[in-house]
Enzyme design. Structure first.
Site, PDB file in Angstrom:
ATOM      1  N   ASP A   1       0.808  -1.217   0.000  1.00 31.74           N
ATOM      2  CA  ASP A   1       0.000   0.000   0.000  1.00 31.74           C
ATOM      3  C   ASP A   1       0.847   1.276   0.000  1.00 31.74           C
ATOM      4  OD1 ASP A   1       0.891  -0.629   2.568  1.00 31.74           O
ATOM      5  OD2 ASP A   1      -1.106  -0.963   3.378  1.00 31.74           O
TER       6      ASP A   1
ATOM      7  N   ASN B   1      -7.315  -3.938  14.148  1.00 32.21           N
ATOM      8  CA  ASN B   1      -8.711  -4.263  13.816  1.00 32.21           C
ATOM      9  C   ASN B   1      -8.783  -5.430  12.827  1.00 32.21           C
ATOM     10  OD1 ASN B   1      -7.802  -3.124  11.478  1.00 32.21           O
ATOM     11  ND2 ASN B   1      -9.205  -1.382  11.479  1.00 32.21           N
TER      12      ASN B   1
ATOM     13  N   HIS C   1      -7.051  -5.668  10.025  1.00 29.66           N
ATOM     14  CA  HIS C   1      -6.814  -5.331   8.615  1.00 29.66           C
ATOM     15  C   HIS C   1      -5.507  -5.935   8.102  1.00 29.66           C
ATOM     16  CE1 HIS C   1      -4.628  -1.228   9.532  1.00 29.66           C
ATOM     17  NE2 HIS C   1      -3.763  -2.205   9.488  1.00 29.66           N
TER      18      HIS C   1
ATOM     19  N   GLU D   1      -9.693  -2.531   5.325  1.00 25.05           N
ATOM     20  CA  GLU D   1     -10.270  -2.277   6.642  1.00 25.05           C
ATOM     21  C   GLU D   1     -11.553  -3.095   6.850  1.00 25.05           C
ATOM     22  OE1 GLU D   1      -8.845  -0.575   8.897  1.00 25.05           O
ATOM     23  OE2 GLU D   1      -7.399   0.663   7.848  1.00 25.05           O
TER      24      GLU D   1
HETATM   25  C1  F6R Z   1       1.574  -1.942   6.159  1.00 24.50           C
HETATM   26  C2  F6R Z   1       0.208  -2.440   6.204  1.00 24.50           C
HETATM   27  C3  F6R Z   1      -0.552  -2.629   7.479  1.00 24.50           C
HETATM   28  C4  F6R Z   1       0.293  -3.098   8.659  1.00 24.50           C
HETATM   29  C5  F6R Z   1      -0.573  -3.271   9.907  1.00 24.50           C
HETATM   30  C6  F6R Z   1       0.242  -3.656  11.128  1.00 24.50           C
HETATM   31  O1  F6R Z   1       2.037  -1.825   4.834  1.00 24.50           O
HETATM   32  O2  F6R Z   1      -0.311  -2.668   5.176  1.00 24.50           O
HETATM   33  O3  F6R Z   1      -1.587  -3.547   7.239  1.00 24.50           O
HETATM   34  O4  F6R Z   1       0.914  -4.305   8.351  1.00 24.50           O
HETATM   35  O5  F6R Z   1      -1.249  -2.071  10.187  1.00 24.50           O
HETATM   36  O6  F6R Z   1       1.073  -2.585  11.452  1.00 24.50           O
HETATM   37  P1  F6R Z   1       2.163  -2.703  12.593  1.00 24.50           P
HETATM   38  O7  F6R Z   1       3.181  -3.686  12.149  1.00 24.50           O
HETATM   39  O8  F6R Z   1       2.731  -1.319  12.702  1.00 24.50           O
HETATM   40  O9  F6R Z   1       1.440  -3.152  13.828  1.00 24.50           O
END
Ligand code: F6R
Length: 243
Positions: free
Chosen positions: A67, A136, A138, A143
């Protein structure tokens, strides 16, 4: 679904880096799907260490990130491109023209998304997709929702995400309100998926995502249907799972 239990964050990073390293050794021209966020940082550090020792060669590897924020340029230090450059790309011998993230500065979101799907298709799909798990549930920026969005799409960031991001910017106007993210179909089509999870605060969502019903309310739950998914998690993140 395979679960690899790690002692702590460092051990998790090393175990996950090992899987990625094996992928690169077995197939030097592999396509890696990569993630940003705090969880993979230790993995990237470990891969860099092995590269510096001469054990890893990224010269034929292609990377396709999950992303990118819409409206942020690559040299904005809050962009995911910048993050990846700092944490991995500029520290190993990866070719610049084999690095892909959605084009944050493309205003035409339909074009940005279609172009990204074409890039993934032309690369022959993803050999190994690295994922983090959102609080959450995702994955990427997919989301909680009433449906699974299949292809690359533009997401409106929630008010809470925008407010949380405000601290990195001079004003609220500068905070990105949207992001481009790879869709669920693309992630599910990866030949192998490695999802890394660390910390007690992820224990509940890890249990819900992998031991509860498959539902778009917890987008990661779809991974239960993937034929080759490995969860690499530390003890704290696995603390809600009965052994
Ligand atoms: C990052 C992404 C997100 C993260 C997720 C966990 O490119 O797509 O889905 O992998 O938010 O983030 P952290 O590792 O910071 O807990």
């Amino acid at each position: 679904m395979e679960i690899i239990k790690a002692e702590d964050y460092l051990d998790m990073s090393r175990k996950a880096a090992n899987i990625i390293s094996a992928q690169i050794i077995m197939k030097p021209d592999c396509v890696l799907g990569l993630a940003t966020g705090s969880t993979p940082i230790g993995i990237y550090d470990q891969l860099v260490e092995w590269y510096e020792k001469g054990d890893l060669d990224f010269s034929k590897v292609t990377t396709i990130n999950l992303d990118e924020y819409r409206g942020l340029s690559r040299d904005n230090d809050q962009s995911y491109y910048y993050f990846m450059k700092e944490k991995l790309f500029q520290r190993v011998n990866i070719e610049k023209d084999r690095i892909y993230l959605p084009k944050g500065m493309e205003k035409d979101s339909k074009k940005a998304c279609e172009d990204y799907d074409t890039i993934i298709e032309n690369a022959g799909g993803i050999d190994l997709q690295l994922l983090g798990l959102g609080h959450n549930g995702h994955i990427g920026f997919n989301e909680p929702s009433d449906k699974f969005e299949m292809k690359t799409h533009c997401v409106d960031l929630t008010e809470s995400t925008i407010l949380a991001n405000q601290r990195f910017f001079d004003s609220i106007e500068e905070v990105p309100k949207q992001a481009y993210t790879m869709g669920i179909d693309t992630i599910m089509n990866a030949k192998r998926i490695v999802i890394v999870v660390s910390g007690k605060e992820k224990a509940e969502i890890l249990k819900e995502a992998f031991f509860g019903p498959v539902t778009p309310k917890i987008q990661a739950s779809i991974l239960q249907l993937h034929r080759n998914v490995t969860i690499v998690a530390d003890e704290a993140a696995l603390s809600e799972i009965k052994q």
